[in-house]
Design a protein around this motif. Structure first.
Motif, PDB file in Angstrom:
ATOM      1  N   HIS A   1       0.843  -1.203   0.000  1.00  0.00           N
ATOM      2  CA  HIS A   1       0.000   0.000   0.000  1.00  0.00           C
ATOM      3  C   HIS A   1       0.875   1.249   0.000  1.00  0.00           C
ATOM      4  N   ARG A   2       2.001   1.221   0.696  1.00  0.00           N
ATOM      5  CA  ARG A   2       2.896   2.382   0.707  1.00  0.00           C
ATOM      6  C   ARG A   2       3.455   2.651  -0.690  1.00  0.00           C
ATOM      7  N   ASN A   3       3.834   1.599  -1.405  1.00  0.00           N
ATOM      8  CA  ASN A   3       4.331   1.757  -2.772  1.00  0.00           C
ATOM      9  C   ASN A   3       3.324   2.517  -3.631  1.00  0.00           C
ATOM     10  N   LEU A   4       2.068   2.058  -3.615  1.00  0.00           N
ATOM     11  CA  LEU A   4       1.045   2.644  -4.472  1.00  0.00           C
ATOM     12  C   LEU A   4       0.619   4.026  -3.986  1.00  0.00           C
ATOM     13  N   LEU A   5       0.618   4.235  -2.674  1.00  0.00           N
ATOM     14  CA  LEU A   5       0.264   5.557  -2.148  1.00  0.00           C
ATOM     15  C   LEU A   5       1.296   6.609  -2.537  1.00  0.00           C
ATOM     16  N   HIS A   6       2.547   6.188  -2.715  1.00  0.00           N
ATOM     17  CA  HIS A   6       3.549   7.140  -3.216  1.00  0.00           C
ATOM     18  C   HIS A   6       3.121   7.682  -4.568  1.00  0.00           C
ATOM     19  N   GLN A   7       2.631   6.832  -5.441  1.00  0.00           N
ATOM     20  CA  GLN A   7       2.186   7.267  -6.757  1.00  0.00           C
ATOM     21  C   GLN A   7       0.975   8.191  -6.645  1.00  0.00           C
ATOM     22  N   ILE A   8       0.024   7.785  -5.818  1.00  0.00           N
ATOM     23  CA  ILE A   8      -1.193   8.582  -5.649  1.00  0.00           C
ATOM     24  C   ILE A   8      -0.868   9.987  -5.148  1.00  0.00           C
ATOM     25  N   ASN A   9       0.100  10.067  -4.261  1.00  0.00           N
ATOM     26  CA  ASN A   9       0.428  11.362  -3.633  1.00  0.00           C
ATOM     27  C   ASN A   9       1.356  12.248  -4.454  1.00  0.00           C
ATOM     28  N   ASN A  10       1.985  11.690  -5.502  1.00  0.00           N
ATOM     29  CA  ASN A  10       3.059  12.454  -6.152  1.00  0.00           C
ATOM     30  C   ASN A  10       2.971  12.577  -7.669  1.00  0.00           C
ATOM     31  N   LEU A  11       1.870  12.165  -8.260  1.00  0.00           N
ATOM     32  CA  LEU A  11       1.781  12.248  -9.723  1.00  0.00           C
ATOM     33  C   LEU A  11       1.115  13.536 -10.224  1.00  0.00           C
ATOM     34  N   TRP A  12       0.621  14.359  -9.317  1.00  0.00           N
ATOM     35  CA  TRP A  12      -0.074  15.560  -9.770  1.00  0.00           C
ATOM     36  C   TRP A  12       0.860  16.519 -10.500  1.00  0.00           C
ATOM     37  N   ASP A  13       2.145  16.519 -10.156  1.00  0.00           N
ATOM     38  CA  ASP A  13       3.104  17.387 -10.856  1.00  0.00           C
ATOM     39  C   ASP A  13       3.172  17.037 -12.338  1.00  0.00           C
ATOM     40  N   ILE A  14       2.898  15.787 -12.647  1.00  0.00           N
ATOM     41  CA  ILE A  14       2.947  15.322 -14.031  1.00  0.00           C
ATOM     42  C   ILE A  14       1.599  15.525 -14.719  1.00  0.00           C
ATOM     43  N   VAL A  15       0.544  15.161 -14.017  1.00  0.00           N
ATOM     44  CA  VAL A  15      -0.814  15.286 -14.563  1.00  0.00           C
ATOM     45  C   VAL A  15      -1.627  16.164 -13.607  1.00  0.00           C
ATOM     46  N   PRO A  16      -1.627  17.478 -13.794  1.00  0.00           N
ATOM     47  CA  PRO A  16      -2.353  18.370 -12.886  1.00  0.00           C
ATOM     48  C   PRO A  16      -3.862  18.333 -13.116  1.00  0.00           C
ATOM     49  N   ALA A  17      -4.455  17.180 -12.803  1.00  0.00           N
ATOM     50  CA  ALA A  17      -5.879  16.965 -13.035  1.00  0.00           C
ATOM     51  C   ALA A  17      -6.713  17.887 -12.155  1.00  0.00           C
ATOM     52  N   GLU A  18      -7.869  18.289 -12.684  1.00  0.00           N
ATOM     53  CA  GLU A  18      -8.782  19.157 -11.960  1.00  0.00           C
ATOM     54  C   GLU A  18     -10.171  18.526 -11.913  1.00  0.00           C
ATOM     55  N   ARG A  19     -10.942  18.953 -10.973  1.00  0.00           N
ATOM     56  CA  ARG A  19     -12.322  18.474 -10.811  1.00  0.00           C
ATOM     57  C   ARG A  19     -13.064  18.553 -12.145  1.00  0.00           C
ATOM     58  N   GLY A  20     -13.650  17.429 -12.558  1.00  0.00           N
ATOM     59  CA  GLY A  20     -14.437  17.397 -13.779  1.00  0.00           C
ATOM     60  C   GLY A  20     -13.672  17.042 -15.035  1.00  0.00           C
ATOM     61  N   ASP A  21     -12.351  16.978 -14.973  1.00  0.00           N
ATOM     62  CA  ASP A  21     -11.577  16.558 -16.147  1.00  0.00           C
ATOM     63  C   ASP A  21     -11.991  15.147 -16.554  1.00  0.00           C
ATOM     64  N   ARG A  22     -12.028  14.906 -17.860  1.00  0.00           N
ATOM     65  CA  ARG A  22     -12.446  13.594 -18.364  1.00  0.00           C
ATOM     66  C   ARG A  22     -11.237  12.836 -18.898  1.00  0.00           C
ATOM     67  N   PHE A  23     -11.129  11.582 -18.502  1.00  0.00           N
ATOM     68  CA  PHE A  23     -10.063  10.691 -18.947  1.00  0.00           C
ATOM     69  C   PHE A  23     -10.691   9.512 -19.702  1.00  0.00           C
ATOM     70  N   LEU A  24     -10.029   9.080 -20.761  1.00  0.00           N
ATOM     71  CA  LEU A  24     -10.410   7.830 -21.417  1.00  0.00           C
ATOM     72  C   LEU A  24      -9.510   6.715 -20.905  1.00  0.00           C
ATOM     73  N   SER A  25     -10.106   5.584 -20.544  1.00  0.00           N
ATOM     74  CA  SER A  25      -9.349   4.449 -20.019  1.00  0.00           C
ATOM     75  C   SER A  25      -9.505   3.265 -20.951  1.00  0.00           C
ATOM     76  N   MET A  26      -8.371   2.733 -21.421  1.00  0.00           N
ATOM     77  CA  MET A  26      -8.443   1.599 -22.337  1.00  0.00           C
ATOM     78  C   MET A  26      -7.349   0.565 -22.112  1.00  0.00           C
ATOM     79  N   LEU A  27      -6.383   0.843 -21.256  1.00  0.00           N
ATOM     80  CA  LEU A  27      -5.296  -0.106 -21.018  1.00  0.00           C
ATOM     81  C   LEU A  27      -5.754  -1.228 -20.099  1.00  0.00           C
ATOM     82  N   PRO A  28      -5.063  -2.372 -20.136  1.00  0.00           N
ATOM     83  CA  PRO A  28      -5.369  -3.429 -19.168  1.00  0.00           C
ATOM     84  C   PRO A  28      -5.173  -2.897 -17.751  1.00  0.00           C
TER      85      PRO A  28
END
Length: 690
Positions: A255-282
């Motif tokens: 859980h710590r491994n994955l929480l690192h990603q959750i807590n630190n990826l915003w610098d790369i993808v500055p997502a905002e409320r309501g942004d739409r993402f398409l999901s197609m990968l496994p």
């Protein structure tokens, strides 16, 4: 953690109404299910100790926003954040009701969907560990993963997928139960199930809902189940990276491994409320998985799609972001060029000319913006750079009106067709430079990143404000990247090429039941060896590379694993070993790094080929055998001998000489030097895949 005595039973819904003699020990996600903890939890809404905790925060902040849209499954599904959280809570409690205990492993073999997300998070929320794979894997690969992981039950995508497994897979395992995410239980091969309990997705969620209601109404949770909190150091998931040969390697991510990603990826993808993402990968792919967890914490809307519907859904949903592998961007690139080519001659000439002008404009911009790659450690001459800077400024100013004209005449139509108004995030393989440059030229930002399953996965990525082509960007927060000499193991200075190693909180706990592979990959100081060759861009105070310092550049793989542009990892040894059993094949090297499919360089056994040709009476009038006929014979041999392998070989080429020690293509211990072979035939390989 000791397992409860009732963990292997399959209680009915009514079992939740009566308290057992001895309390059952359970685990729960501390924030998501704080009401189950003795004395409740004192965590705030932002303190996440386990991955499923994110859903409590999301439901609090974005209760009525639509979280997921899944239009292609039956029934089509649309859930708000509140509804999605409730589905996860019901699913997790349903698993507890049928006896799933903490630390047990459940095989989750299914494809991308909203119910996959619920199953994944529901399993994690119980303190159990999900073992994930998709439906495209071979039966044998799935069997090895199931048995090696010591899974106790099987969660499958659909009746159709289960029936595929019914003959070769199911009889060899002894699952405690089987669960269907989609479809009707009546469509299941009843002979394969026999006495195994079979549940549908709705069975589990309804059972969980009844069980939760019984707990709250009776007020007996303190007597019935003693809940402990999931620790950040607990294993959350097992993701297998190997093929069907050799020792399977199950990556243990905590859980710590994955929480690192959750807590630190915003610098790369500055997502905002309501942004739409398409999901197609496994979703079992670490890249898709970590990104999904992260983006949901910002109130985005995720739409599930497939390759079949991608073009239509890009136009229909106009996503701000798409997170995908290089192959998707290559496909979009090819589709756009086909559209241009099908236009009238005049329009085609205008469009292609304007694209070329935009490419030149972007190259000039790089010089004066300081984003030109260089591994030269010496500071450039200020006077020389000023001359280049002035020239680049002049060229850019000259081309700017035409570049803006291209935006109006050409690029505006492309943007309206595919959306991606903020960025496309590329990972899981190398993004071809011509594709990268094209999207930059037409004004669609594509940010390339880098990571591995063993690193949860993201370790570096290009930022929106500094998107330097040819690199995979700077390290993410709390991550160290160093380059080591292959021979001596010493740390190399910036600009020097060597083995890339990673250190940080996202590095895996280890390979499951495989201490030797763990010790080989992780040293005592916590550095993980990626097996990739790369270098770090030197820092310059001035000059055309002044903004690139510290970025990572990758130049191939030191180890044999081939990463296709689809993001799939292929261990070539399995295929080479199988093909090598053919009498017609003397030597073979499987190739395909960053390509859509595999290829092969083959040294045929000429005597055996000639003998086989005589037996088949396919020699020409002069008793000779044409190259085309040799190629066809080799193709037939590959199809026969590699039929059981997880991946197939596409184009092949015949080497002009055997691989030997004398010509440097083999080591003194008679091992083929894959890097030398591919370097020798680099031009032929490029032509082969074209």
């Amino acid at each position: 953690m000791p397992r409860c005595a009732a963990a292997s039973s399959s209680p009915t819904p009514s079992s939740a109404d009566s308290a057992p003699e001895h309390p059952l020990r359970r685990k729960c996600s501390p924030l998501l299910e704080s009401v189950l903890l003795p004395g409740r939890s004192d965590l705030t809404v932002h303190e996440w100790k386990a991955v499923p905790d994110i859903w409590r925060t999301a439901a609090e902040k974005y209760p009525d926003l639509v979280a997921v849209i899944d239009p292609y499954h039956e029934p089509p599904t649309e859930w708000t954040y509140t509804q999605l959280e409730q589905e996860i809570l019901d699913f997790s409690q349903g698993l507890r009701a049928i006896g799933v205990a903490p630390d047990e492993k459940l095989a989750l073999f299914a494809d991308n969907s909203c119910r996959w997300l619920v199953a994944d998070q529901g399993i994690m929320a119980t303190g159990a560990i999900n073992v994930v794979r998709g439906t495209r894997s071979s039966d044998e690969e799935l069997y090895q993963i199931y048995t090696h992981s010591e899974s106790i039950a099987l969660v499958v995508d659909s009746p159709q997928f289960f029936n595929r497994l019914a003959e070769s897979f199911i009889p060899r395992i002894n699952p405690r139960f089987i669960m269907l995410l989609w479809g009707d239980k009546s469509s299941i091969d009843s002979q394969a199930v026999k006495d195994i309990p079979l549940y549908s997705y709705k069975d589990i969620t309804e059972l969980g809902r009844e069980s939760r209601n019984a707990l709250f109404l009776s007020g007996q949770q303190g007597q019935q189940d003693v809940f402990e909190t999931i620790s950040p150091e607990d294993v959350a998931t097992l993701i297998y990276t190997s093929g069907t040969s050799g020792t399977p390697k199950g990556v243990m991510l905590t859980h710590r491994n994955l929480l690192h990603q959750i807590n630190n990826l915003w610098d790369i993808v500055p997502a905002e409320r309501g942004d739409r993402f398409l999901s197609m990968l496994p979703p079992w792919h670490a890249y898709e998985r970590a990104c999904e967890y992260f983006i949901f914490t910002y109130g985005i809307q995720q739409v599930y799609t497939t390759v079949k519907y991608l073009k239509e859904d890009l136009q229909r949903y106009q996503p701000q972001y798409i997170i995908s592998v290089p192959l998707v961007y290559e496909t979009l690139y090819s589709s756009i060029h086909r559209q241009i080519s099908s236009s009238s001659a005049a329009r085609k000439i205008i469009a292609l000319s304007l694209i070329k002008i935009s490419l030149l404009y972007m190259e000039a911009k790089k010089i004066y913006e300081g984003t030109v790659l260089s591994n030269n450690t010496a500071e450039p001459s200020f006077i020389v750079y000023m001359v280049k800077w002035l020239w680049a400024r002049f060229v850019a100013a000259f081309l700017w009106p035409l570049h803006n004209l291209a935006k109006i005449l050409v690029y505006k139509k492309i943007h309206s067709a595919i959306g991606i108004s903020k960025a496309g995030i590329s990972g899981g393989g190398s993004l071809p430079m011509h594709v990268d440059k094209f999207f930059e030229a037409i004004g669609i930002k594509v940010q390339n990143g880098y990571g591995l399953t063993e690193t949860s996965p993201v370790v570096a990525a290009r930022r929106p404000f500094c998107n330097v082509l040819g690199t995979v960007g700077h390290p993410v927060k709390h991550t160290e990247i160093k380059v080591f000499d292959i021979e001596t193991g010493e740390v190399l200075p910036d600009g020097s090429k060597g083995i890339v190693k990673i250190k940080g909180p996202q590095v895996m706990k280890g390979y499951y039941k495989n201490p030797s592979s763990t010790n080989e990959a992780l040293d005592q100081e916590g550095w993980f060896s990626t097996g990739d060759i790369g270098w770090i861009v030197p820092h310059h105070a001035v000059g055309p590379s002044r903004k690139c310092g510290g970025m990572l550049v990758l130049e191939g793989r030191a180890k044999d694993t081939i990463v296709l542009s689809t993001g799939e990892n292929v261990e070539p040894a399995e295929i080479e070993e199988a093909a090598g059993r053919s009498n017609l094949i003397n030597q073979i090297v499987v190739i395909g790094q960053d390509q859509r499919r595999l290829g092969a360089i083959i040294v045929p056994n000429n005597d055996e080929v000639l003998a086989e040709a005589k037996r088949k009476s396919i020699l020409d009038e002069n008793g000779e055998l044409g190259k085309d006929k040799v190629m066809n014979m080799l193709y037939d041999e590959l199809r026969i001998w590699t039929a059981h392998c997880s991946f197939r070989i596409g184009p092949i080429m015949i080497a002009d000489e055997p691989f030997t020690i004398d010509n440097g293509l083999m080591t003194p211990t008679m091992k083929i030097r894959r890097d030398k072979v591919t370097a020798k035939y680099q031009r032929e390989i490029e032509a082969l895949f074209k």
